[in-house]
Design an enzyme around this catalytic site. Structure first.
Site, PDB file in Angstrom:
ATOM      1  N   SER A 188       0.760  -1.179  -0.027  1.00 45.79           N
ATOM      2  CA  SER A 188      -0.060  -0.128   0.019  1.00 45.79           C
ATOM      3  C   SER A 188       0.756   1.372   0.131  1.00 45.79           C
ATOM      4  O   SER A 188       0.496   2.154  -0.597  1.00 45.79           O
ATOM      5  CB  SER A 188      -0.953  -0.042   1.102  1.00 45.79           C
ATOM      6  OG  SER A 188      -1.731  -1.199   1.243  1.00 45.79           O
ATOM      7  N   HIS A 239       1.215   4.442   4.426  1.00 45.18           N
ATOM      8  CA  HIS A 239       0.417   5.087   3.308  1.00 45.18           C
ATOM      9  C   HIS A 239       0.746   6.875   3.389  1.00 45.18           C
ATOM     10  O   HIS A 239       1.154   7.256   2.293  1.00 45.18           O
ATOM     11  CB  HIS A 239      -1.223   5.179   3.821  1.00 45.18           C
ATOM     12  CG  HIS A 239      -1.554   3.813   3.631  1.00 45.18           C
ATOM     13  ND1 HIS A 239      -3.007   3.498   4.077  1.00 45.18           N
ATOM     14  CD2 HIS A 239      -1.188   2.623   3.282  1.00 45.18           C
ATOM     15  CE1 HIS A 239      -3.197   2.238   3.815  1.00 45.18           C
ATOM     16  NE2 HIS A 239      -2.101   1.566   3.425  1.00 45.18           N
TER      17      HIS A 239
END
Length: 280
Positions: A205, A258
């Site tokens: 991610s 992230h």
């Protein structure tokens, strides 16, 4: 051959390539399914010289020198070609990818499959309990958590965006650019996530966030590089990040990874545009 420039105007691309041929810089043209024209320099040893011509062209694309070159080239000018296309979904997959993109995709699938079979992949690939271990023989574990996924949905979501965005970057900007983004956007966000939550995390991610940010901002700063995303995608990216930090997604999320990926992607796009504004 080396990618020199991507334009969305076939006629203007033709005139520029005819001019380059006039001064001894042989190029080839390819047309993609969206009618974007890629200009490829055949003699890579003259890349710097060709880049100077790209800068001059971008500064004054309507200069008469380009139209005059087309008239002189006449029937000998370079024609558009389309890359050989494989039929069906497999052909679509292969056209959208490259070796770095495909290698990472297959590695993630392999790690997930071996984990599903019961092999201790987490123990082998996870971030070490103490960051000092990265200074020794286990330095590679700063990267390998990016290859681990803990559910099928997690895997499919990340690999779709990796294939789509990574393939775009690799096709347009080359293997080296994608590899740099992959390594930096895996290692630094992993370090941030370890600092925030310890070693129990994994997934691609952070890299996906870096690619989303990089492709979006590159498209805003320099559309002629041939990559970009709608502004709505940037909004989705930020909303998802905020929902993760607010703990509203109903599942543990590597929020610092992230955030780190997002910042790295934005910074790399800004640096690329600032330091090499005409390089494609």
């Amino acid at each position: 051959m080396k990618l020199l420039l991507v334009l969305d105007d076939p006629r203007r691309a033709q005139a520029f390539v005819d001019y380059l041929a006039d001064i001894g810089l042989k190029c080839e043209l390819t047309l993609d399914d969206d009618d974007n024209v890629s200009i490829w320099l055949v003699n890579e040893s003259r890349y710097q010289e060709a880049q100077q011509e790209v800068k001059r062209f971008l500064a004054e694309p309507l200069h008469p020198r380009y139209q005059d070159a087309s008239w002189r080239q006449g029937d000998t000018h370079v024609r558009f070609t389309r890359g050989r296309q494989e039929p069906g979904w497999l052909g679509d997959l292969l056209r959208q990818t490259g070796p770095v993109n495909m290698l990472v995709l297959l590695a993630c699938l392999l790690v997930y499959g071996l984990s599903w079979l019961g092999l201790p992949m987490f123990g082998l690939l996870s971030f070490p309990p103490r960051w000092e271990q990265l200074l020794g023989l286990e330095f590679w574990r700063a990267f390998t958590p990016a290859l681990m996924h803990f559910s099928l949905m997690h895997l499919v979501f990340n690999l779709f965006w990796w294939w789509y965005l990574g393939g775009m970057v690799e096709r347009r900007l080359g293997h080296g650019k994608l590899l740099v983004l992959l390594l930096v956007a895996a290692v630094l966000p992993n370090l941030m996530q370890f600092w925030a939550s310890g070693p129990r995390f994994g997934g691609l991610s952070g890299v996906v966030y870096a690619l989303l940010a990089y492709v979006w901002l590159s498209g805003r700063l320099n559309p002629l590089r041939g990559i970009g995303l709608p502004d709505g995608m940037a909004v989705f990216m930020v909303v998802w990040l905020v929902l993760g930090f607010a703990d509203l997604l109903g599942t543990p999320v590597a929020n610092m990874a992230h955030l780190g990926g997002l910042l790295i992607g934005l910074l790399q796009a800004w640096l690329d545009n600032r330091l090499r504004p005409a390089r494609h």
